[in-house]
Write a protein that holds these residues in place. Structure first.
Motif, PDB file in Angstrom:
ATOM      1  N   TYR A 139      -5.697   7.137  -6.497  1.00 20.26           N
ATOM      2  CA  TYR A 139      -6.051   5.863  -5.862  1.00 20.26           C
ATOM      3  C   TYR A 139      -6.588   4.872  -6.890  1.00 20.26           C
ATOM      4  CZ  TYR A 139      -8.603   2.510  -2.947  1.00 20.26           C
ATOM      5  OH  TYR A 139      -9.083   1.353  -2.360  1.00 20.26           O
ATOM      6  N   TYR A 181      -5.376   3.517   1.777  1.00 22.28           N
ATOM      7  CA  TYR A 181      -5.656   2.127   1.402  1.00 22.28           C
ATOM      8  C   TYR A 181      -6.113   1.333   2.614  1.00 22.28           C
ATOM      9  CZ  TYR A 181      -4.153   2.214  -3.457  1.00 22.28           C
ATOM     10  OH  TYR A 181      -4.082   2.453  -4.812  1.00 22.28           O
ATOM     11  N   THR A 198       0.830  -1.202   0.000  1.00 23.68           N
ATOM     12  CA  THR A 198       0.000   0.000   0.000  1.00 23.68           C
ATOM     13  C   THR A 198       0.866   1.254   0.000  1.00 23.68           C
ATOM     14  OG1 THR A 198      -0.102   0.365   2.401  1.00 23.68           O
ATOM     15  CG2 THR A 198      -1.640  -1.240   1.461  1.00 23.68           C
TER      16      THR A 198
END
Length: 310
Positions: free
Chosen positions: A65, A167, A56
């Motif tokens: 993202y 995340y 992540t």
């Protein structure tokens, strides 16, 4: 971006405080990367099957993202989500005060104690422009404050997470929606305590560097995000570990933690298929999680889900 800011974004140290980071690869759409650069890895061997390791970045803009269908499929195949620390425990009101105390320097040490008046004035002015009075921050461990050095998390009205994603928070929400349990590889208290092992004076120097580097930080962060979206672990490793505390404190900040996680990871995935999500900086290298698990006899195969933003 200062090197320590990269640590927080890719290695997860104290990131919770800052928010106040049997299928096979031969399936259609899943191809082994020749150079073994991938964010998602399938774990098998030693009687283990159906677990995954995912790298992540703890904070990223909403625009950058991504979580592909194949990542989502792997996640759905597992029964447990294991993060660096259990977010449910960290967010529990009963634990919050104890953890906040861990964020402060010991012995009533303040930033003013660690630097010259000239350097302190630079830091004070920086946070004043962000709407954060220095008296609120003076006792916080300087390494935590470096994430604010470039002002990337701030709008004109102060602290803002409106355009940022985590995340860990996204995966935790997905886990709850799929009735998965959550686990942690270490505690938040352990993460917060690590910075007591790095001299506060060195931390203060890192904070000043973070602020004075100005626009260069944003440009470097753009490069880091680019390579993250390309799933280029080797390039991320090169950039994160190129200088600064990476060299001097790598054993404390990274290597020891990776080694500590291995028996925890083994125990969890032997019980049930688990989706492990840790900062991408923990994955590569001879002392990274991938090679440490391989040394224990596990097979780790990179899962190519696609490079984003090519």
């Amino acid at each position: 971006m200062s090197t320590v800011s990269k640590y927080i974004l890719f290695f997860g140290l104290g990131f919770g405080l800052l928010l106040f980071s049997c299928k096979t690869v031969e399936q259609a759409g899943r191809q082994a990367l020749e150079n073994e650069n991938a964010l998602l890895w399938e774990i098998s061997g030693n009687g283990v099957d159906g677990s995954y390791l995912f790298g992540t970045i703890h904070l990223i803009s909403e625009e950058d993202y991504f979580f592909t269908d194949y990542m989502g499929e792997a996640f759905s195949e597992t029964d447990l989500l294991a993060l660096e620390f259990n977010l449910d425990d960290a967010m529990d009101p009963g634990n919050m005060m104890a953890m906040m105390e861990k964020a402060f320097m010991r012995n009533d040490t303040t930033l003013r104690d660690l630097m010259s008046e000239k350097d302190f004035a630079v830091i004070e002015s920086h946070f004043k422009e962000m709407g954060l009075p220095i008296f609120m921050l003076q006792r916080i461990k300087p390494m935590f404050l470096t994430i604010f050095g470039s002002g990337d998390l701030f709008s004109g009205d102060g602290f803002s997470m409106d355009d940022m994603k985590s995340y860990e928070l996204e995966l935790s929400e997905m886990a709850k929606n799929q009735s998965k349990e959550l686990a942690g590889l270490e505690t938040m208290e352990y993460q917060l305590g690590i910075f007591d092992r790095i001299p506060y004076g060195d931390q203060a120097d890192m904070l000043l560097e973070s602020i004075e580097s100005g626009d260069a930080q944003s440009a470097e962060m753009d490069s880091l995000v680019h390579y993250y979206k390309m799933q280029n672990l080797s390039k991320l490793d090169e950039m994160i570990n190129s200088s600064g505390p990476t060299v001097e404190y790598k054993d404390i900040l990274l290597d020891q933690r990776n080694a500590n996680w291995i028996p925890v990871i083994e125990n969890l995935m032997k019980k049930q298929p688990t989706f492990f999500a840790v900062g991408a900086g923990h994955l590569p290298g001879k002392k990274g999680v991938i090679e440490l698990l391989r040394a224990r006899g596990y097979v780790l195969k990179p899962v190519l889900t696609s490079a984003i933003g090519t």
